[in-house]
Motif scaffolding. Structure first.
Motif, PDB file in Angstrom:
ATOM      1  N   TYR A 157       0.822  -1.201   0.000  1.00  0.00           N
ATOM      2  CA  TYR A 157       0.000   0.000   0.000  1.00  0.00           C
ATOM      3  C   TYR A 157       0.860   1.256   0.000  1.00  0.00           C
ATOM      4  CZ  TYR A 157      -3.955   2.949   1.488  1.00  0.00           C
ATOM      5  OH  TYR A 157      -4.917   3.906   1.600  1.00  0.00           O
ATOM      6  N   VAL A 179      -2.904   3.492  -3.787  1.00  0.00           N
ATOM      7  CA  VAL A 179      -4.145   2.766  -3.514  1.00  0.00           C
ATOM      8  C   VAL A 179      -4.604   1.972  -4.730  1.00  0.00           C
ATOM      9  CG1 VAL A 179      -5.903   4.535  -4.072  1.00  0.00           C
ATOM     10  CG2 VAL A 179      -6.310   2.906  -2.218  1.00  0.00           C
ATOM     11  N   ASN A 210      -4.827  -2.145  -4.471  1.00  0.00           N
ATOM     12  CA  ASN A 210      -6.096  -2.847  -4.688  1.00  0.00           C
ATOM     13  C   ASN A 210      -6.075  -3.722  -5.933  1.00  0.00           C
ATOM     14  OD1 ASN A 210      -7.693  -2.172  -2.382  1.00  0.00           O
ATOM     15  ND2 ASN A 210      -7.720  -0.069  -3.128  1.00  0.00           N
ATOM     16  N   ARG A 236      -4.277  -6.803  -4.752  1.00  0.00           N
ATOM     17  CA  ARG A 236      -5.152  -7.569  -3.867  1.00  0.00           C
ATOM     18  C   ARG A 236      -6.146  -8.394  -4.685  1.00  0.00           C
ATOM     19  NH1 ARG A 236      -7.638  -5.230   1.333  1.00  0.00           N
ATOM     20  NH2 ARG A 236      -8.215  -3.416   0.096  1.00  0.00           N
ATOM     21  N   GLU A 248     -13.365  -5.407  -3.828  1.00  0.00           N
ATOM     22  CA  GLU A 248     -13.760  -4.022  -4.056  1.00  0.00           C
ATOM     23  C   GLU A 248     -14.413  -3.425  -2.819  1.00  0.00           C
ATOM     24  OE1 GLU A 248     -16.255  -1.983  -7.559  1.00  0.00           O
ATOM     25  OE2 GLU A 248     -14.124  -2.399  -7.812  1.00  0.00           O
ATOM     26  N   SER A 282     -11.829  -2.460  -0.373  1.00  0.00           N
ATOM     27  CA  SER A 282     -11.139  -1.220  -0.727  1.00  0.00           C
ATOM     28  C   SER A 282     -11.966   0.000  -0.359  1.00  0.00           C
ATOM     29  CB  SER A 282     -10.805  -1.209  -2.221  1.00  0.00           C
ATOM     30  OG  SER A 282     -11.950  -0.960  -3.011  1.00  0.00           O
ATOM     31  N   THR A 290      -8.497   0.582   2.944  1.00  0.00           N
ATOM     32  CA  THR A 290      -8.044   1.683   2.082  1.00  0.00           C
ATOM     33  C   THR A 290      -9.135   2.734   1.873  1.00  0.00           C
ATOM     34  OG1 THR A 290      -8.672   0.539   0.024  1.00  0.00           O
ATOM     35  CG2 THR A 290      -6.435   0.154   0.845  1.00  0.00           C
ATOM     36  N   ARG A 291     -10.126   2.754   2.749  1.00  0.00           N
ATOM     37  CA  ARG A 291     -11.285   3.632   2.542  1.00  0.00           C
ATOM     38  C   ARG A 291     -10.920   5.118   2.458  1.00  0.00           C
ATOM     39  NH1 ARG A 291     -11.183   1.594   7.420  1.00  0.00           N
ATOM     40  NH2 ARG A 291     -11.300   2.915   9.270  1.00  0.00           N
ATOM     41  N   MET A 323      -9.298   5.688  -0.921  1.00  0.00           N
ATOM     42  CA  MET A 323     -10.293   5.513  -1.979  1.00  0.00           C
ATOM     43  C   MET A 323     -11.216   6.721  -2.082  1.00  0.00           C
ATOM     44  SD  MET A 323      -9.945   2.830  -3.822  1.00  0.00           S
ATOM     45  CE  MET A 323     -11.577   2.589  -4.539  1.00  0.00           C
ATOM     46  N   TYR A 372      -6.705  -2.507 -13.295  1.00  0.00           N
ATOM     47  CA  TYR A 372      -7.703  -2.950 -12.311  1.00  0.00           C
ATOM     48  C   TYR A 372      -9.024  -3.272 -13.007  1.00  0.00           C
ATOM     49  CZ  TYR A 372     -10.796  -2.548  -8.197  1.00  0.00           C
ATOM     50  OH  TYR A 372     -11.730  -2.774  -7.208  1.00  0.00           O
TER      51      TYR A 372
END
Length: 198
Positions: A10, A70, A74, A77, A99, A102, A107-108, A111, A136
């Motif tokens: 991250y 980020v 993600n 991930r 998702e 995330s 990672t909010r 995001m 992604y």
């Protein structure tokens, strides 16, 4: 994967750079990019504001780094979550769960910054971030195309992806991680909406 491994992916670990990015993500989310100063970020990590420029030339570069980290985290991930899964519905569930993690999980903050502060990047940096984001999105589209070929739905995979994005994106405004609905159950609900199972 250990917490340290995750933090390194991250980019927001306990290193000076990592602490700076973590603090910036929080401040950009809470105050907005325009209202957050370099001094605010420095104060949050306990350094002189001039020290920030050893890591990033400008405040925009900090914002860009938060977004790039980020997106990369993600994407990796999702790739890991798909490893070893063969059934199309299991793979879809893994993508939806990733998702949701995330958006309402670890990672909010970053995001939220990615979504709401996008306009603050220069066109060139927006393009660079979009190129990373396309990797992604291609993970999603590949799985949705496979589901379409297998007969789970007949609609355009691109449209289905946009619908999933819509369902998942607003969960950060209402989902209670300590409530009666578990994240896995929420993921299962979204999957059922996509493949038409009751």
């Amino acid at each position: 994967m250990s917490v340290q491994d995750k933090a390194q992916i991250y980019g927001m670990d306990d290193s000076p750079r990592g602490k700076l990015l973590s603090a910036a993500a929080r401040l950009f989310r809470d105050k907005g990019f325009d209202r957050t100063t370099v001094r605010d970020i420095a104060a949050a990590v306990g350094i002189q504001s001039g020290s920030i420029f050893h890591h990033f030339p400008t405040k925009e570069d900090i914002l860009f780094a938060v977004m790039v980290e980020v997106i990369r985290f993600n994407t990796e991930r999702l790739q890991r979550m798909l490893d070893g899964l063969e059934a199309p519905t299991e793979r879809l569930h893994a993508l939806v769960r990733g998702e949701l993690l995330s958006i309402i999980g670890d990672t909010r903050e970053a995001m939220s910054v990615l979504v709401y502060e996008w306009r603050c990047l220069s066109p060139q940096k927006q393009q660079e971030a979009l190129e990373l984001r396309a990797i992604y999105e291609e993970l999603w589209l590949a799985e949705l195309r496979a589901l379409q070929r297998a007969g789970y739905f007949t609609d355009d995979p691109f449209v289905m992806r946009r619908l999933i994005t819509g369902m998942a994106s607003w969960t950060n405004t209402w989902f209670d991680q300590h409530g009666s609905l578990a994240l896995d159950d929420l993921a299962a609900i979204i999957v059922r909406r996509v493949i038409g199972e009751s």
